[in-house]
Design a protein around this motif. Structure first.
Motif, PDB file in Angstrom:
ATOM      1  N   PHE A   3       0.820  -1.205   0.000  1.00  0.00           N
ATOM      2  CA  PHE A   3       0.000   0.000   0.000  1.00  0.00           C
ATOM      3  C   PHE A   3       0.860   1.263   0.000  1.00  0.00           C
ATOM      4  O   PHE A   3       0.432   2.304  -0.494  1.00  0.00           O
ATOM      5  N   SER A   4       2.067   1.170   0.529  1.00  0.00           N
ATOM      6  CA  SER A   4       2.995   2.290   0.464  1.00  0.00           C
ATOM      7  C   SER A   4       3.380   2.572  -0.983  1.00  0.00           C
ATOM      8  O   SER A   4       3.415   3.726  -1.416  1.00  0.00           O
ATOM      9  N   ALA A   5       3.655   1.524  -1.746  1.00  0.00           N
ATOM     10  CA  ALA A   5       3.983   1.695  -3.165  1.00  0.00           C
ATOM     11  C   ALA A   5       2.778   2.218  -3.941  1.00  0.00           C
ATOM     12  O   ALA A   5       2.907   3.077  -4.819  1.00  0.00           O
ATOM     13  N   LEU A   6       1.589   1.713  -3.631  1.00  0.00           N
ATOM     14  CA  LEU A   6       0.379   2.192  -4.288  1.00  0.00           C
ATOM     15  C   LEU A   6       0.137   3.670  -3.979  1.00  0.00           C
ATOM     16  O   LEU A   6      -0.166   4.470  -4.873  1.00  0.00           O
ATOM     17  N   GLY A   7       0.305   4.054  -2.726  1.00  0.00           N
ATOM     18  CA  GLY A   7       0.137   5.457  -2.347  1.00  0.00           C
ATOM     19  C   GLY A   7       1.164   6.360  -3.000  1.00  0.00           C
ATOM     20  O   GLY A   7       0.866   7.491  -3.376  1.00  0.00           O
ATOM     21  N   ALA A   8       2.390   5.854  -3.147  1.00  0.00           N
ATOM     22  CA  ALA A   8       3.435   6.643  -3.806  1.00  0.00           C
ATOM     23  C   ALA A   8       3.071   6.902  -5.266  1.00  0.00           C
ATOM     24  O   ALA A   8       3.258   8.005  -5.783  1.00  0.00           O
ATOM     25  N   GLY A   9       2.552   5.890  -5.938  1.00  0.00           N
ATOM     26  CA  GLY A   9       2.128   6.068  -7.325  1.00  0.00           C
ATOM     27  C   GLY A   9       1.000   7.069  -7.457  1.00  0.00           C
ATOM     28  O   GLY A   9       1.001   7.915  -8.360  1.00  0.00           O
ATOM     29  N   ILE A  10       0.061   7.012  -6.557  1.00  0.00           N
ATOM     30  CA  ILE A  10      -1.056   7.955  -6.589  1.00  0.00           C
ATOM     31  C   ILE A  10      -0.566   9.372  -6.285  1.00  0.00           C
ATOM     32  O   ILE A  10      -0.999  10.345  -6.916  1.00  0.00           O
ATOM     33  N   ALA A  11       0.366   9.511  -5.341  1.00  0.00           N
ATOM     34  CA  ALA A  11       0.882  10.835  -4.981  1.00  0.00           C
ATOM     35  C   ALA A  11       1.625  11.472  -6.149  1.00  0.00           C
ATOM     36  O   ALA A  11       1.512  12.671  -6.389  1.00  0.00           O
ATOM     37  N   VAL A  12       2.387  10.681  -6.880  1.00  0.00           N
ATOM     38  CA  VAL A  12       3.156  11.228  -7.995  1.00  0.00           C
ATOM     39  C   VAL A  12       2.233  11.619  -9.152  1.00  0.00           C
ATOM     40  O   VAL A  12       2.583  12.472  -9.962  1.00  0.00           O
ATOM     41  N   CYS A  13       1.043  11.053  -9.207  1.00  0.00           N
ATOM     42  CA  CYS A  13       0.083  11.422 -10.259  1.00  0.00           C
ATOM     43  C   CYS A  13      -0.392  12.869 -10.117  1.00  0.00           C
ATOM     44  O   CYS A  13      -1.031  13.389 -11.037  1.00  0.00           O
TER      45      CYS A  13
END
Length: 86
Positions: free
Chosen positions: A13-23
Motif C-alpha cells: 500500500f505504500s507503493a500504491l500510495g506513492a504512485g497515486i501521490a506522484v500522479c
C-alpha cells in the motif's frame, strides 16, 4: 498458499500510495500549460503589458509547481521511509 504478513501489506500500500501521490504531476502540468497558453494569448492582445503578464504567469506557475513537488516528496517518503518496519 502464501501468507501475506502485515509488513508486506504495508509495503504494497505504500507503493500504491506513492504512485497515486506522484500522479499529482498530471494536474500540475495541465495547469501550467493552461497558464502559459493564456499568457501567450494575453501578450498577443496587449503586447505593452508583456512584463506584468509574464511576472504574474511565472508567480502562478511557481505556486502550481509546489503541488507537483509535494506529490513527489510524499511519493519518495512512502517509497523509501518505512516507519513500520520492525
Amino acid at each position: 498458499m502464501n501468507n501475506i504478513s502485515g509488513a508486506d501489506l504495508i509495503h504494497a500500500f505504500s507503493a500504491l500510495g506513492a504512485g497515486i501521490a506522484v500522479c499529482s504531476g498530471i494536474g500540475t502540468g495541465v495547469g501550467q500549460g493552461n497558464a502559459a497558453g493564456m499568457a501567450a494569448q494575453a501578450v498577443g492582445r496587449n503586447p505593452g503589458a508583456r512584463g506584468q503578464i509574464m511576472s504574474t504567469m511565472l508567480l502562478g506557475q511557481a505556486v502550481a509547481e509546489t503541488t507537483g513537488l509535494y506529490g513527489l516528496v510524499v511519493g519518495l517518503l512512502l517509497m523509501f521511509v518505512k516507519p513500520f518496519d520492525a
